[in-house]
Scaffold this motif. Structure first.
Motif, PDB file in Angstrom:
ATOM      1  N   ASN A 101       5.331   5.595  -9.668  1.00  0.00           N
ATOM      2  CA  ASN A 101       4.351   6.119 -10.615  1.00  0.00           C
ATOM      3  C   ASN A 101       3.907   4.964 -11.510  1.00  0.00           C
ATOM      4  O   ASN A 101       4.675   4.513 -12.359  1.00  0.00           O
ATOM      5  CB  ASN A 101       4.979   7.238 -11.439  1.00  0.00           C
ATOM      6  CG  ASN A 101       4.018   7.830 -12.443  1.00  0.00           C
ATOM      7  OD1 ASN A 101       3.014   7.232 -12.789  1.00  0.00           O
ATOM      8  ND2 ASN A 101       4.338   9.018 -12.906  1.00  0.00           N
ATOM      9  N   GLU A 110       0.834  -1.213   0.000  1.00  0.00           N
ATOM     10  CA  GLU A 110       0.000   0.000   0.000  1.00  0.00           C
ATOM     11  C   GLU A 110       0.867   1.261   0.000  1.00  0.00           C
ATOM     12  O   GLU A 110       0.592   2.208  -0.743  1.00  0.00           O
ATOM     13  CB  GLU A 110      -0.911  -0.008   1.223  1.00  0.00           C
ATOM     14  CG  GLU A 110      -1.821   1.193   1.294  1.00  0.00           C
ATOM     15  CD  GLU A 110      -2.719   1.177   2.531  1.00  0.00           C
ATOM     16  OE1 GLU A 110      -3.247   2.244   2.858  1.00  0.00           O
ATOM     17  OE2 GLU A 110      -2.893   0.104   3.151  1.00  0.00           O
ATOM     18  N   MET A 111       1.931   1.273   0.806  1.00  0.00           N
ATOM     19  CA  MET A 111       2.819   2.439   0.842  1.00  0.00           C
ATOM     20  C   MET A 111       3.454   2.683  -0.520  1.00  0.00           C
ATOM     21  O   MET A 111       3.505   3.824  -0.999  1.00  0.00           O
ATOM     22  CB  MET A 111       3.918   2.236   1.886  1.00  0.00           C
ATOM     23  CG  MET A 111       3.439   2.329   3.309  1.00  0.00           C
ATOM     24  SD  MET A 111       4.812   2.321   4.483  1.00  0.00           S
ATOM     25  CE  MET A 111       5.064   0.565   4.667  1.00  0.00           C
ATOM     26  N   GLU A 144       2.427   1.688  -3.514  1.00  0.00           N
ATOM     27  CA  GLU A 144       1.460   2.072  -4.543  1.00  0.00           C
ATOM     28  C   GLU A 144       0.880   3.467  -4.330  1.00  0.00           C
ATOM     29  O   GLU A 144       0.513   4.136  -5.293  1.00  0.00           O
ATOM     30  CB  GLU A 144       0.366   1.021  -4.630  1.00  0.00           C
ATOM     31  CG  GLU A 144       0.918  -0.282  -5.194  1.00  0.00           C
ATOM     32  CD  GLU A 144      -0.116  -1.377  -5.367  1.00  0.00           C
ATOM     33  OE1 GLU A 144      -1.278  -1.218  -4.920  1.00  0.00           O
ATOM     34  OE2 GLU A 144       0.253  -2.416  -5.954  1.00  0.00           O
ATOM     35  N   LYS A 145       0.837   3.932  -3.101  1.00  0.00           N
ATOM     36  CA  LYS A 145       0.305   5.277  -2.841  1.00  0.00           C
ATOM     37  C   LYS A 145       1.353   6.370  -2.971  1.00  0.00           C
ATOM     38  O   LYS A 145       1.033   7.482  -3.392  1.00  0.00           O
ATOM     39  CB  LYS A 145      -0.305   5.343  -1.445  1.00  0.00           C
ATOM     40  CG  LYS A 145      -1.669   4.734  -1.336  1.00  0.00           C
ATOM     41  CD  LYS A 145      -2.255   5.012   0.039  1.00  0.00           C
ATOM     42  CE  LYS A 145      -3.700   4.561   0.096  1.00  0.00           C
ATOM     43  NZ  LYS A 145      -4.297   4.857   1.415  1.00  0.00           N
ATOM     44  N   PHE A 146       2.617   6.058  -2.582  1.00  0.00           N
ATOM     45  CA  PHE A 146       3.575   7.138  -2.418  1.00  0.00           C
ATOM     46  C   PHE A 146       4.921   6.987  -3.121  1.00  0.00           C
ATOM     47  O   PHE A 146       5.626   7.969  -3.313  1.00  0.00           O
ATOM     48  CB  PHE A 146       3.862   7.353  -0.923  1.00  0.00           C
ATOM     49  CG  PHE A 146       2.631   7.644  -0.123  1.00  0.00           C
ATOM     50  CD1 PHE A 146       1.960   8.853  -0.253  1.00  0.00           C
ATOM     51  CD2 PHE A 146       2.132   6.700   0.747  1.00  0.00           C
ATOM     52  CE1 PHE A 146       0.816   9.111   0.477  1.00  0.00           C
ATOM     53  CE2 PHE A 146       0.989   6.949   1.492  1.00  0.00           C
ATOM     54  CZ  PHE A 146       0.331   8.161   1.362  1.00  0.00           C
ATOM     55  N   LEU A 147       5.330   5.782  -3.475  1.00  0.00           N
ATOM     56  CA  LEU A 147       6.717   5.602  -3.889  1.00  0.00           C
ATOM     57  C   LEU A 147       6.952   5.393  -5.377  1.00  0.00           C
ATOM     58  O   LEU A 147       8.088   5.501  -5.827  1.00  0.00           O
ATOM     59  CB  LEU A 147       7.340   4.422  -3.118  1.00  0.00           C
ATOM     60  CG  LEU A 147       7.356   4.577  -1.598  1.00  0.00           C
ATOM     61  CD1 LEU A 147       7.943   3.338  -0.951  1.00  0.00           C
ATOM     62  CD2 LEU A 147       8.125   5.814  -1.197  1.00  0.00           C
TER      63      LEU A 147
END
Length: 70
Positions: free
Chosen positions: A61, A53-54, A56-59
């Motif tokens: 593109n 989740e981390m 795919e949300k933040f790290l």
């Protein structure tokens, strides 16, 4: 727990850094089929189930990159 995430450009997309590294190596006599330059993110987490989740949300593109969690 320590987790490593490898993030690279998607196959088939332009990778100017990879191309530059490949050219430098070939100019210096090395035979290289291809080079892809990406990034490594090392995380120390308490709950490894949250890593995907981390990422795919933040790290990364999703339009231009792919990733592997080690």
């Amino acid at each position: 727990m320590r987790v490593r995430v490898l993030i690279t450009p998607k196959e088939g997309l332009l990778d100017p850094e990879g191309r530059a590294v490949k050219e430098i190596l070939e100019d210096n006599g090395y035979k290289v089929k291809s080079v892809r330059v990406g990034k490594v993110v090392e995380l120390e987490v308490e709950d490894p189930s949250q890593v995907k989740e981390m990422v795919e949300k933040f790290l990364y593109n999703p339009l231009i990159e792919e990733y592997v969690i080690e």
